[in-house]
Design a protein around this motif. Sequence first.
Motif, mmCIF file in Angstrom:
data_model
loop_
_atom_site.group_PDB
_atom_site.id
_atom_site.type_symbol
_atom_site.label_atom_id
_atom_site.label_comp_id
_atom_site.label_asym_id
_atom_site.label_seq_id
_atom_site.Cartn_x
_atom_site.Cartn_y
_atom_site.Cartn_z
ATOM 1 N N THR A 12 0.791 -1.276 0.070
ATOM 2 C CA THR A 12 -0.044 0.076 -0.037
ATOM 3 C C THR A 12 0.922 1.311 0.111
ATOM 4 O O THR A 12 2.061 1.206 0.350
ATOM 5 N N TYR A 13 0.254 2.177 -0.433
ATOM 6 C CA TYR A 13 1.092 3.782 -0.208
ATOM 7 C C TYR A 13 0.125 4.756 -0.406
ATOM 8 O O TYR A 13 -1.016 4.712 -0.599
ATOM 9 N N GLN A 14 0.558 5.838 0.329
ATOM 10 C CA GLN A 14 -0.176 7.202 0.260
ATOM 11 C C GLN A 14 0.865 8.140 -0.306
ATOM 12 O O GLN A 14 1.973 8.264 0.166
ATOM 13 N N LEU A 15 0.529 9.041 -1.096
ATOM 14 C CA LEU A 15 1.477 9.963 -1.725
ATOM 15 C C LEU A 15 0.884 11.588 -1.266
ATOM 16 O O LEU A 15 -0.131 11.809 -1.680
ATOM 17 N N GLU A 16 1.617 12.182 -0.619
ATOM 18 C CA GLU A 16 1.205 13.408 -0.191
ATOM 19 C C GLU A 16 2.161 14.591 -1.106
ATOM 20 O O GLU A 16 3.376 14.391 -0.913
ATOM 21 N N VAL A 17 1.531 15.467 -1.667
ATOM 22 C CA VAL A 17 2.235 16.512 -2.362
ATOM 23 C C VAL A 17 1.603 17.867 -1.730
ATOM 24 O O VAL A 17 0.459 18.065 -1.963
ATOM 25 N N GLU A 18 2.371 18.927 -1.369
ATOM 26 C CA GLU A 18 1.964 20.173 -0.714
ATOM 27 C C GLU A 18 1.142 20.081 -0.049
ATOM 28 O O GLU A 18 -0.170 20.780 -0.014
ATOM 29 N N GLY A 19 1.149 19.177 1.144
ATOM 30 C CA GLY A 19 0.023 18.980 2.180
ATOM 31 C C GLY A 19 -1.192 18.273 1.825
ATOM 32 O O GLY A 19 -1.965 18.096 2.656
ATOM 33 N N LYS A 20 -1.149 17.720 0.779
ATOM 34 C CA LYS A 20 -2.524 16.851 0.070
ATOM 35 C C LYS A 20 -2.229 15.661 -0.340
ATOM 36 O O LYS A 20 -1.299 15.339 -0.948
ATOM 37 N N ILE A 21 -3.067 14.811 -0.021
ATOM 38 C CA ILE A 21 -3.120 13.600 -0.720
ATOM 39 C C ILE A 21 -3.651 13.354 -2.083
ATOM 40 O O ILE A 21 -4.610 13.915 -2.352
ATOM 41 N N VAL A 22 -2.525 13.080 -2.844
ATOM 42 C CA VAL A 22 -2.927 13.219 -4.348
ATOM 43 C C VAL A 22 -3.007 11.840 -4.988
ATOM 44 O O VAL A 22 -3.578 11.719 -5.971
ATOM 45 N N ASP A 23 -2.645 10.627 -4.281
ATOM 46 C CA ASP A 23 -2.674 9.475 -4.768
ATOM 47 C C ASP A 23 -2.329 8.375 -3.797
ATOM 48 O O ASP A 23 -1.772 8.642 -2.899
ATOM 49 N N LYS A 24 -3.277 7.074 -3.834
ATOM 50 C CA LYS A 24 -3.024 6.097 -2.716
ATOM 51 C C LYS A 24 -3.470 4.723 -3.270
ATOM 52 O O LYS A 24 -3.997 4.814 -4.436
ATOM 53 N N ALA A 25 -2.827 3.711 -2.812
ATOM 54 C CA ALA A 25 -3.243 2.332 -2.958
ATOM 55 C C ALA A 25 -3.618 1.667 -1.745
ATOM 56 O O ALA A 25 -2.733 1.600 -0.810
ATOM 57 N N ASP A 26 -4.550 1.136 -1.496
ATOM 58 C CA ASP A 26 -4.965 0.388 -0.308
ATOM 59 C C ASP A 26 -5.083 -0.847 -0.336
ATOM 60 O O ASP A 26 -4.530 -1.441 -1.404
ATOM 61 N N GLU A 27 -5.234 -1.639 1.024
ATOM 62 C CA GLU A 27 -5.340 -3.211 0.876
ATOM 63 C C GLU A 27 -6.350 -3.671 0.082
ATOM 64 O O GLU A 27 -6.207 -4.577 -0.634
ATOM 65 N N ASN A 28 -7.469 -2.936 -0.402
ATOM 66 C CA ASN A 28 -8.292 -3.411 -1.228
ATOM 67 C C ASN A 28 -8.094 -3.325 -2.809
ATOM 68 O O ASN A 28 -8.008 -4.061 -3.599
ATOM 69 N N ALA A 29 -6.809 -2.467 -3.137
ATOM 70 C CA ALA A 29 -6.312 -2.164 -4.360
ATOM 71 C C ALA A 29 -5.113 -1.829 -4.281
ATOM 72 O O ALA A 29 -4.594 -0.762 -4.692
ATOM 73 N N PRO A 30 -3.975 -2.915 -3.763
ATOM 74 C CA PRO A 30 -2.753 -2.471 -3.408
ATOM 75 C C PRO A 30 -1.843 -2.140 -4.997
ATOM 76 O O PRO A 30 -2.356 -2.697 -5.894
ATOM 77 N N GLY A 132 8.549 19.072 -10.818
ATOM 78 C CA GLY A 132 8.619 20.233 -10.092
ATOM 79 C C GLY A 132 8.232 19.807 -8.637
ATOM 80 O O GLY A 132 8.001 21.011 -7.847
ATOM 81 N N LYS A 133 7.537 18.846 -8.297
ATOM 82 C CA LYS A 133 7.006 18.318 -7.133
ATOM 83 C C LYS A 133 7.761 17.885 -6.011
ATOM 84 O O LYS A 133 8.538 16.818 -6.773
ATOM 85 N N THR A 134 7.629 18.124 -4.773
ATOM 86 C CA THR A 134 8.372 17.094 -3.815
ATOM 87 C C THR A 134 7.310 16.264 -3.342
ATOM 88 O O THR A 134 6.087 16.808 -3.046
ATOM 89 N N MET A 135 7.642 14.935 -3.439
ATOM 90 C CA MET A 135 6.662 13.901 -3.031
ATOM 91 C C MET A 135 7.105 13.120 -1.768
ATOM 92 O O MET A 135 8.000 12.817 -1.541
ATOM 93 N N HIS A 136 6.001 12.748 -1.132
ATOM 94 C CA HIS A 136 6.134 12.376 0.222
ATOM 95 C C HIS A 136 5.335 10.905 0.392
ATOM 96 O O HIS A 136 4.068 11.019 0.221
ATOM 97 N N PHE A 137 6.066 9.711 0.209
ATOM 98 C CA PHE A 137 5.628 8.375 0.340
ATOM 99 C C PHE A 137 5.505 7.832 1.539
ATOM 100 O O PHE A 137 6.408 8.048 2.421
ATOM 101 N N THR A 138 4.378 7.364 2.183
ATOM 102 C CA THR A 138 4.186 6.459 3.141
ATOM 103 C C THR A 138 3.484 5.075 2.841
ATOM 104 O O THR A 138 2.601 5.234 1.891
ATOM 105 N N GLY A 139 3.608 4.019 3.368
ATOM 106 C CA GLY A 139 3.031 2.625 3.105
ATOM 107 C C GLY A 139 3.464 1.770 3.881
ATOM 108 O O GLY A 139 4.218 1.684 4.814
ATOM 109 N N LYS A 140 2.936 0.451 3.493
ATOM 110 C CA LYS A 140 3.349 -0.755 4.187
ATOM 111 C C LYS A 140 3.540 -1.842 3.074
ATOM 112 O O LYS A 140 2.748 -2.029 2.171
ATOM 113 N N ILE A 141 4.300 -2.606 3.478
ATOM 114 C CA ILE A 141 4.571 -4.037 2.686
ATOM 115 C C ILE A 141 3.591 -5.050 3.080
ATOM 116 O O ILE A 141 3.728 -5.474 4.219
#
Length: 206
Positions: A12-30, A132-141
């Motif tokens: 799974t992952y969650q992508l934050e750009v400029e303080g907003k969540i712009v993309d993600k993949a959860d356990e239902n659709a990793p 031009g964007k700084t991307m911050h990823f968090t997630g789980k294997i």
Amino acid sequence: MKISENKVVVMTYQLEVEGKIVDKADENAPLDYIQGTHMLIPKLEATVEGKEPGDDFECTIVPEEGYGEYDLKKVFDIPKESFMINGEIRDDLLEVGRFIPMLNSAGEVCQGMIVEIKEKDVTMDFNPPMAGKTMHFTGKILEVRDATEKELKEGLHGEFLPEEECSCGCGGHHHHGDGGCCHHHDHEGGCCHHGEHKDEDCCCNS
């Protein structure tokens, strides 16, 4: 099993750009991919190297480590005639904010976004959405396993198979955003997917 080259990784992952969540993949659709096949941004792939199922990860990627700085040279006008199919301009394709796959002079497919529709031209932006964007990823294997020989040869989802040659006669720039034969075979939705195409000299209107 730890993540290493030629392992299939499900995460799974969650992508934050400029303080907003712009993309993600959860356990239902990793997200799933094969490690070491250049399907992820290199720094993200390096971040998860050696991790195991159940491990969390976090990664910040600045533009020079991801999709580069925003390049004004990749924004230019294309004649409306380039959007002509069977003698008619496809006005249904011309919508501001729409991404349209097109061919560059080398015959490679690249995505462009319509930013303005003029009387005779269409202004398109061929910068990657995250340029031009700084991307911050968090997630789980979630899962790690060995890739099969078939998967290593063809890709996890057939992404290494040759694309069918387009013969739809849509002019100098192929642009079937409605699912025609010239669509982009890459992972279009995922911001963490990098792929092999760097977009240099992409979609010049020559």
